[in-house]
Design an enzyme around this catalytic site. Structure first.
Site, PDB file in Angstrom:
ATOM      1  N   LYS A 171       0.847  -1.192   0.000  1.00 40.43           N
ATOM      2  CA  LYS A 171       0.000   0.000   0.000  1.00 40.43           C
ATOM      3  C   LYS A 171       0.885   1.245   0.000  1.00 40.43           C
ATOM      4  O   LYS A 171       1.524   1.567   0.997  1.00 40.43           O
ATOM      5  CB  LYS A 171      -0.887   0.050   1.235  1.00 40.43           C
ATOM      6  CG  LYS A 171      -1.943   1.144   1.118  1.00 40.43           C
ATOM      7  CD  LYS A 171      -2.569   1.522   2.431  1.00 40.43           C
ATOM      8  CE  LYS A 171      -1.780   2.548   3.183  1.00 40.43           C
ATOM      9  NZ  LYS A 171      -1.695   3.856   2.514  1.00 40.43           N
ATOM     10  N   CYS A 278      13.802  10.918   6.331  1.00 45.52           N
ATOM     11  CA  CYS A 278      13.792  10.507   7.744  1.00 45.52           C
ATOM     12  C   CYS A 278      15.176  10.664   8.352  1.00 45.52           C
ATOM     13  O   CYS A 278      15.301  11.016   9.522  1.00 45.52           O
ATOM     14  CB  CYS A 278      13.291   9.076   7.868  1.00 45.52           C
ATOM     15  SG  CYS A 278      14.219   7.895   6.901  1.00 45.52           S
ATOM     16  N   GLU A 375      10.366  17.045  14.908  1.00 45.61           N
ATOM     17  CA  GLU A 375      10.860  16.584  13.612  1.00 45.61           C
ATOM     18  C   GLU A 375      10.221  17.474  12.554  1.00 45.61           C
ATOM     19  O   GLU A 375       9.035  17.335  12.252  1.00 45.61           O
ATOM     20  CB  GLU A 375      10.450  15.132  13.362  1.00 45.61           C
ATOM     21  CG  GLU A 375      10.957  14.623  12.028  1.00 45.61           C
ATOM     22  CD  GLU A 375      10.313  13.324  11.546  1.00 45.61           C
ATOM     23  OE1 GLU A 375       9.148  13.065  11.846  1.00 45.61           O
ATOM     24  OE2 GLU A 375      11.008  12.579  10.830  1.00 45.61           O
TER      25      GLU A 375
HETATM   26  P1  NAD Z   1       2.291   8.559   7.862  1.00 45.75           P
HETATM   27  O1  NAD Z   1       2.550   7.829   9.124  1.00 45.75           O
HETATM   28  O2  NAD Z   1       1.256   9.603   7.840  1.00 45.75           O
HETATM   29  O3  NAD Z   1       1.874   7.533   6.705  1.00 45.75           O
HETATM   30  C1  NAD Z   1       2.681   6.448   6.323  1.00 45.75           C
HETATM   31  C2  NAD Z   1       1.817   5.393   5.651  1.00 45.75           C
HETATM   32  O4  NAD Z   1       0.936   4.808   6.615  1.00 45.75           O
HETATM   33  C3  NAD Z   1       0.915   5.907   4.540  1.00 45.75           C
HETATM   34  O5  NAD Z   1       0.892   4.950   3.510  1.00 45.75           O
HETATM   35  C4  NAD Z   1      -0.430   6.018   5.234  1.00 45.75           C
HETATM   36  O6  NAD Z   1      -1.512   5.942   4.339  1.00 45.75           O
HETATM   37  C5  NAD Z   1      -0.408   4.821   6.150  1.00 45.75           C
HETATM   38  N1  NAD Z   1      -1.275   4.845   7.331  1.00 45.75           N
HETATM   39  C6  NAD Z   1      -1.880   5.914   7.914  1.00 45.75           C
HETATM   40  N2  NAD Z   1      -2.552   5.510   9.016  1.00 45.75           N
HETATM   41  C7  NAD Z   1      -2.377   4.176   9.132  1.00 45.75           C
HETATM   42  C8  NAD Z   1      -2.791   3.187  10.078  1.00 45.75           C
HETATM   43  N3  NAD Z   1      -3.541   3.492  11.144  1.00 45.75           N
HETATM   44  N4  NAD Z   1      -2.400   1.903   9.888  1.00 45.75           N
HETATM   45  C9  NAD Z   1      -1.642   1.584   8.833  1.00 45.75           C
HETATM   46  N5  NAD Z   1      -1.201   2.470   7.908  1.00 45.75           N
HETATM   47  C10 NAD Z   1      -1.561   3.756   8.064  1.00 45.75           C
HETATM   48  O7  NAD Z   1       3.709   9.120   7.410  1.00 45.75           O
HETATM   49  P2  NAD Z   1       4.030  10.068   6.175  1.00 45.75           P
HETATM   50  O8  NAD Z   1       3.582  11.449   6.532  1.00 45.75           O
HETATM   51  O9  NAD Z   1       3.558   9.423   4.920  1.00 45.75           O
HETATM   52  O10 NAD Z   1       5.633  10.017   6.166  1.00 45.75           O
HETATM   53  C11 NAD Z   1       6.442  10.890   6.908  1.00 45.75           C
HETATM   54  C12 NAD Z   1       6.987  10.204   8.142  1.00 45.75           C
HETATM   55  O11 NAD Z   1       7.640   9.009   7.788  1.00 45.75           O
HETATM   56  C13 NAD Z   1       8.050  11.035   8.858  1.00 45.75           C
HETATM   57  O12 NAD Z   1       7.822  11.011  10.253  1.00 45.75           O
HETATM   58  C14 NAD Z   1       9.353  10.321   8.534  1.00 45.75           C
HETATM   59  O13 NAD Z   1      10.393  10.504   9.467  1.00 45.75           O
HETATM   60  C15 NAD Z   1       8.914   8.909   8.453  1.00 45.75           C
HETATM   61  N6  NAD Z   1       9.843   8.124   7.667  1.00 45.75           N
HETATM   62  C16 NAD Z   1      10.643   7.217   8.312  1.00 45.75           C
HETATM   63  C17 NAD Z   1      11.572   6.477   7.605  1.00 45.75           C
HETATM   64  C18 NAD Z   1      12.451   5.467   8.294  1.00 45.75           C
HETATM   65  O14 NAD Z   1      13.000   4.628   7.612  1.00 45.75           O
HETATM   66  N7  NAD Z   1      12.593   5.519   9.598  1.00 45.75           N
HETATM   67  C19 NAD Z   1      11.679   6.658   6.225  1.00 45.75           C
HETATM   68  C20 NAD Z   1      10.867   7.589   5.594  1.00 45.75           C
HETATM   69  C21 NAD Z   1       9.938   8.303   6.335  1.00 45.75           C
END
Ligand code: NAD
Length: 471
Positions: A171, A278, A375
């Site tokens: 997804k 990230c 962040e």
């Molecule tokens: P997000 O948590 O809003 O969404 C991530 C994904 O999860 C999306 O596909 C979203 O649709 C889905 N999602 C939302 N609610 C959910 C739920 N309850 N259960 C399952 N899936 C759900 O994050 P974002 O805004 O898309 O990305 C930014 C964040 O990601 C930042 O905090 C960044 O630091 C982090 N990030 C971490 C890494 C890492 O490797 N540690 C890498 C890239 C991004």
């Protein structure tokens, strides 16, 4: 391959269209330029069922054969890299040469993972018995991906999951579903039906997945807040989870570092992908002896940046990827300004539509200001002055996060000493943003749970199974 509005889900190796759609916005123009299908609970059930049906045969397929088809998929990605790069820019915003680089990096990463071995370890070989440790696949894996590295992070998940014999439902983020849908389309002719399914959808789809009983594991990358929800949902049936979450990475520049080299590398480390990384440097601690020198060089680089539509010539930094993120980062910058902090803004951004913000430095804000504690995940970087190394290590570690960090010094030994004391899953010396398919990647504290990449990451897609063989 040509791109039009004809984006479909992939379930059981077939294209599936939906009535309901998710509008996909180009963040540089704010215009809807495509529609992705919106999968509902019934289609999720179908995808999980297809993956469950495909699992026994894929699990029993020799690793060498699984490797062979993954390499074919890598070739297909490489062949489409230019087209996918263009599509990537339109949905994600990153300048096209850099977007294309992520697609190619995805192909290379897939090849590297495909080359890994699924180990069988002999932990005892005595007179009476041999004990073998096998690593068997879990079943159906949910791969849930954010919008900042929509392609590479997809590969980080699906490559080890598929190599180890799991089947997958992917997804992508609702903001950036298109390249993932195209990947599903390509895979239809390469992987057996049901082995790799791709569902796009609205905000309801993620929660439906993390609570779906058909998944054996959730591999999630996203924010810490969402990661906690995934973990809670997974607890219900003890699904395996890997969570790669947020970070507020510190870089520590010691007094003997070269200001020119540091500024050059740090600029890329902090602002690549308009700082939506990230593992971007998000707090930059600079020794007082060279503080001004590094600050002024960074400001000069920010002034040279070309912020604009990533499809334009010479653009170095695209927009923020979505409106919510744009508003969040803008508010953080405005709050810093309103509270009297000194901002050093980079070059002007395009007027009119588009989620553009200038690359912004904050000159030595207090440690407890929001721009330091939160962040940002956008182009605002606090520069923080320090004089004492012990004290700065404490400041760097004083965070609920612990994803990555870096240390800069002419003396690698001195830097290594500091690196060993940083509480973070990856620490770089005189460089940043290094990751590799064979190196484990993980977060301390609220930056994650579990490991991606490397042997450890591969094995997180397996169940450990000991077999006792008498002699
Ligand atoms: P997000 O948590 O809003 O969404 C991530 C994904 O999860 C999306 O596909 C979203 O649709 C889905 N999602 C939302 N609610 C959910 C739920 N309850 N259960 C399952 N899936 C759900 O994050 P974002 O805004 O898309 O990305 C930014 C964040 O990601 C930042 O905090 C960044 O630091 C982090 N990030 C971490 C890494 C890492 O490797 N540690 C890498 C890239 C991004």
């Amino acid at each position: 391959m040509t791109f039009d509005d004809d984006f479909t889900l992939t379930i059981a190796g077939r294209a599936i269209a939906t009535e309901a759609k998710v509008a996909v916005i180009n963040p540089a123009t704010e215009a809807v330029f495509a529609h992705a299908p919106a999968a509902d609970a019934a289609l999720l059930d179908k995808a999980v069922e297809a993956a469950q049906d495909a699992f026994p045969a894929w699990r029993d397929t020799p690793v060498a054969e699984r490797r062979r088809v993954l390499l074919l998929l890598a070739d297909a990605i490489e062949t489409s890299a230019i087209d996918l790069g263009v599509l990537f820019t339109r949905e994600q915003g990153r300048p096209t040469p850099l977007a294309t680089r992520e697609i190619k990096a995805g192909a290379a990463w897939l090849r590297a993972v495909a080359g890994q071995e699924v180990p069988v370890d002999t932990v005892e070989d005595s007179e009476s018995r041999r004990v073998e440790v096998h690593h068997v696949p879990l079943g159906v894996v949910a791969a849930i991906v954010p919008w900042n590295f929509p392609f590479l992070l997809t590969i980080w998940k699906i490559a080890p999951a598929l190599l180890t014999g799991n089947t997958v439902v992917l997804k992508p983020s609702p903001y950036t579903p298109l390249c993932a849908l195209k990947l599903g389309e390509m895979a239809r002719n390469i992987l057996p039906p049901g082995v790799f399914n791709v569902l796009s959808g609205d905000d309801a789809l993620g929660p439906l997945m993390s609570s779906h009983a058909g998944f054996a594991k959730i591999s999630f990358t996203g924010s810490t807040a969402t990661g906690k929800r995934v973990m809670a949902a997974a607890a219900n049936d003890l699904k395996r989870i890997t969570l790669e979450l947020g970070g507020n990475d510190a870089a520590i520049v010691l007094a003997d570092a070269d200001p020119d080299e540091v500024a050059e590398a740090m600029f890329a480390g902090a602002f690549f992908n308009t700082a939506q990384v990230c593992i971007a440097t998000k707090r930059l601690y600079i020794h007082e002896d060279i503080y001004e020198a590094v600050r002024d060089r960074l400001h000069a680089l920010a002034n040279k940046a070309v912020v604009g539509d990533g499809s334009g010539e010479g653009v170095t930094h695209g927009p923020l990827q979505n409106l919510a993120q744009y508003r969040r980062v803008k508010a953080l910058i405005e709050e810093a300004e309103a509270s009297g902090l000194t901002l050093l803004r980079g070059s002007a951004v395009p007027e009119g539509p588009g989620y553009f913000l200038p690359l912004t430095l904050v000159d030595n804000p207090p440690e407890d200001s929001a721009v330091v504690r939160e962040e940002a995940f956008g182009p605002v970087l606090p520069l923080l002055r320090f004089s004492d190394v012990e004290e700065v290590i404490t400041r760097a570690n004083d965070s609920e996060y612990g994803l990555a960090g870096s240390v800069w010094s002419r003396s690698v030994e001195r830097a290594l000493d500091v690196a060993q004391r940083l509480n973070a899953g990856s620490v770089w010396i005189n460089q940043n943003r290094q990751v590799a398919a064979h190196v484990p990647f993980s977060g301390f504290k609220q930056s994650g749970f579990g490991v991606e990449n490397g042997r450890e990451g591969l094995l997180e897609f397996t169940q450990t199974k000991a077999i006792y063989v008498p002699k």
